[in-house]
Motif scaffolding. Structure first.
Motif, mmCIF file in Angstrom:
data_model
loop_
_atom_site.group_PDB
_atom_site.id
_atom_site.type_symbol
_atom_site.label_atom_id
_atom_site.label_comp_id
_atom_site.label_asym_id
_atom_site.label_seq_id
_atom_site.Cartn_x
_atom_site.Cartn_y
_atom_site.Cartn_z
ATOM 1 N N SER A 60 4.460 75.965 -46.311
ATOM 2 C CA SER A 60 4.138 76.933 -45.250
ATOM 3 C C SER A 60 5.361 77.741 -44.841
ATOM 4 O O SER A 60 5.245 78.731 -44.132
ATOM 5 N N ARG A 61 6.544 77.335 -45.306
ATOM 6 C CA ARG A 61 7.803 77.993 -44.941
ATOM 7 C C ARG A 61 8.424 78.746 -46.123
ATOM 8 O O ARG A 61 9.599 79.100 -46.099
ATOM 9 N N LEU A 62 7.633 79.009 -47.158
ATOM 10 C CA LEU A 62 8.140 79.733 -48.327
ATOM 11 C C LEU A 62 8.532 81.160 -47.964
ATOM 12 O O LEU A 62 7.838 81.829 -47.206
ATOM 13 N N LEU A 63 9.624 81.612 -48.530
ATOM 14 C CA LEU A 63 10.085 82.988 -48.348
ATOM 15 C C LEU A 63 9.836 83.828 -49.587
ATOM 16 O O LEU A 63 9.384 84.960 -49.489
ATOM 17 N N ASN A 64 10.186 83.273 -50.754
ATOM 18 C CA ASN A 64 9.921 84.007 -51.982
ATOM 19 C C ASN A 64 9.675 83.051 -53.127
ATOM 20 O O ASN A 64 10.015 81.867 -53.056
ATOM 21 N N ALA A 65 9.047 83.583 -54.171
ATOM 22 C CA ALA A 65 8.757 82.799 -55.374
ATOM 23 C C ALA A 65 8.968 83.688 -56.590
ATOM 24 O O ALA A 65 8.662 84.881 -56.559
ATOM 25 N N GLN A 66 9.501 83.068 -57.630
ATOM 26 C CA GLN A 66 9.640 83.730 -58.923
ATOM 27 C C GLN A 66 8.896 82.866 -59.931
ATOM 28 O O GLN A 66 9.147 81.652 -59.998
ATOM 29 N N ILE A 67 7.991 83.475 -60.669
ATOM 30 C CA ILE A 67 7.172 82.733 -61.620
ATOM 31 C C ILE A 67 7.351 83.348 -63.004
ATOM 32 O O ILE A 67 7.238 84.561 -63.178
ATOM 33 N N TRP A 68 7.636 82.474 -63.960
ATOM 34 C CA TRP A 68 7.755 82.890 -65.351
ATOM 35 C C TRP A 68 6.636 82.236 -66.139
ATOM 36 O O TRP A 68 6.434 81.021 -66.043
ATOM 37 N N LEU A 69 5.914 83.024 -66.900
ATOM 38 C CA LEU A 69 4.863 82.534 -67.778
ATOM 39 C C LEU A 69 5.241 82.827 -69.222
ATOM 40 O O LEU A 69 5.739 83.920 -69.527
ATOM 41 N N LYS A 70 4.992 81.872 -70.094
ATOM 42 C CA LYS A 70 5.246 82.112 -71.511
ATOM 43 C C LYS A 70 4.347 83.237 -72.012
ATOM 44 O O LYS A 70 4.772 84.065 -72.817
ATOM 45 N N ASP A 71 3.111 83.272 -71.508
ATOM 46 C CA ASP A 71 2.143 84.302 -71.910
ATOM 47 C C ASP A 71 1.513 84.880 -70.646
ATOM 48 O O ASP A 71 0.814 84.167 -69.921
ATOM 49 N N ARG A 105 7.380 74.863 -75.460
ATOM 50 C CA ARG A 105 6.236 74.106 -74.925
ATOM 51 C C ARG A 105 6.041 74.350 -73.433
ATOM 52 O O ARG A 105 4.985 74.070 -72.896
ATOM 53 N N HIS A 106 7.054 74.871 -72.763
ATOM 54 C CA HIS A 106 6.925 75.206 -71.344
ATOM 55 C C HIS A 106 6.083 76.463 -71.236
ATOM 56 O O HIS A 106 6.422 77.502 -71.809
ATOM 57 N N LEU A 107 5.021 76.387 -70.446
ATOM 58 C CA LEU A 107 4.115 77.519 -70.279
ATOM 59 C C LEU A 107 4.317 78.219 -68.941
ATOM 60 O O LEU A 107 3.924 79.368 -68.783
ATOM 61 N N VAL A 108 4.910 77.521 -67.968
ATOM 62 C CA VAL A 108 5.140 78.097 -66.627
ATOM 63 C C VAL A 108 6.387 77.467 -66.023
ATOM 64 O O VAL A 108 6.669 76.284 -66.223
ATOM 65 N N GLU A 109 7.122 78.286 -65.312
ATOM 66 C CA GLU A 109 8.280 77.829 -64.525
ATOM 67 C C GLU A 109 8.233 78.583 -63.197
ATOM 68 O O GLU A 109 7.998 79.781 -63.176
ATOM 69 N N ILE A 110 8.448 77.836 -62.106
ATOM 70 C CA ILE A 110 8.387 78.450 -60.786
ATOM 71 C C ILE A 110 9.633 78.064 -59.997
ATOM 72 O O ILE A 110 10.033 76.901 -59.972
ATOM 73 N N MET A 111 10.222 79.056 -59.341
ATOM 74 C CA MET A 111 11.372 78.845 -58.465
ATOM 75 C C MET A 111 11.030 79.424 -57.099
ATOM 76 O O MET A 111 10.528 80.550 -57.025
ATOM 77 N N VAL A 112 11.274 78.648 -56.046
ATOM 78 C CA VAL A 112 10.971 79.124 -54.697
ATOM 79 C C VAL A 112 12.171 78.941 -53.778
ATOM 80 O O VAL A 112 13.048 78.108 -54.028
ATOM 81 N N ASN A 113 12.169 79.730 -52.711
ATOM 82 C CA ASN A 113 13.113 79.586 -51.610
ATOM 83 C C ASN A 113 12.287 79.438 -50.338
ATOM 84 O O ASN A 113 11.242 80.070 -50.201
ATOM 85 N N ALA A 114 12.773 78.614 -49.432
ATOM 86 C CA ALA A 114 12.058 78.366 -48.175
ATOM 87 C C ALA A 114 13.073 78.240 -47.056
ATOM 88 O O ALA A 114 14.282 78.148 -47.282
ATOM 89 N N CYS A 115 12.581 78.222 -45.839
ATOM 90 C CA CYS A 115 13.430 77.947 -44.696
ATOM 91 C C CYS A 115 12.912 76.692 -44.024
ATOM 92 O O CYS A 115 11.821 76.212 -44.297
ATOM 93 N N LYS A 116 13.723 76.150 -43.144
ATOM 94 C CA LYS A 116 13.309 74.948 -42.411
ATOM 95 C C LYS A 116 12.627 75.332 -41.131
ATOM 96 O O LYS A 116 12.747 76.404 -40.633
#
Length: 116
Positions: A60-71, A105-116
């Motif tokens: 609920s405190r996410l600020l941004n997300a970066q998502i990489w998909l193989k396809d 073999r990795h199909l998705v990778e997600i990186m997020v930043n959040a605050c407290k």
């Protein structure tokens, strides 16, 4: 000087870094790479929940997300799970792109930043 807290560090990266109540997670991938994009996305989102909790925050405190998909054609399948997981509590700023993965073999990778 403000304290920087690093968790799960190795020679290359830290799994998370906290600074001034901001939490930065490294890119998260699935452990079971035999799964399709939906199975891998479920794993990644569960790992994000655990990592955020370990850092004293939640989705609920996410600020941004970066998502990489193989396809990029897997975007709809990933988005279905993303929307279910995210709910109405806090939609982050987000990017989603197709990328060559370090392990094919990795199909998705997600990186997020959040605050407290």
């Amino acid at each position: 000087m403000a304290k920087i807290t690093r968790m799960g560090s190795n020679q290359i990266l830290s799994n998370s870094v906290e600074y001034h109540n901001f939490v930065f997670l490294a890119g998260i991938t699935a452990d079971d790479l035999s799964q399709d994009v939906s199975g891998q996305t479920r794993q990644v989102l569960a790992k994000i929940d655990a990592a955020l909790e370990a850092n004293g925050t939640d989705k609920s405190r996410l600020l941004n997300a970066q998502i990489w998909l193989k396809d990029i054609r897997d975007r709809d399948a990933m988005n279905k799970l993303w929307v279910e997981w995210l709910g109405d509590e806090g939609r982050p700023a987000r990017a989603c792109v197709e990328a060559n993965m370090a392990d094919p073999r990795h199909l998705v990778e997600i990186m997020v930043n959040a605050c407290k």
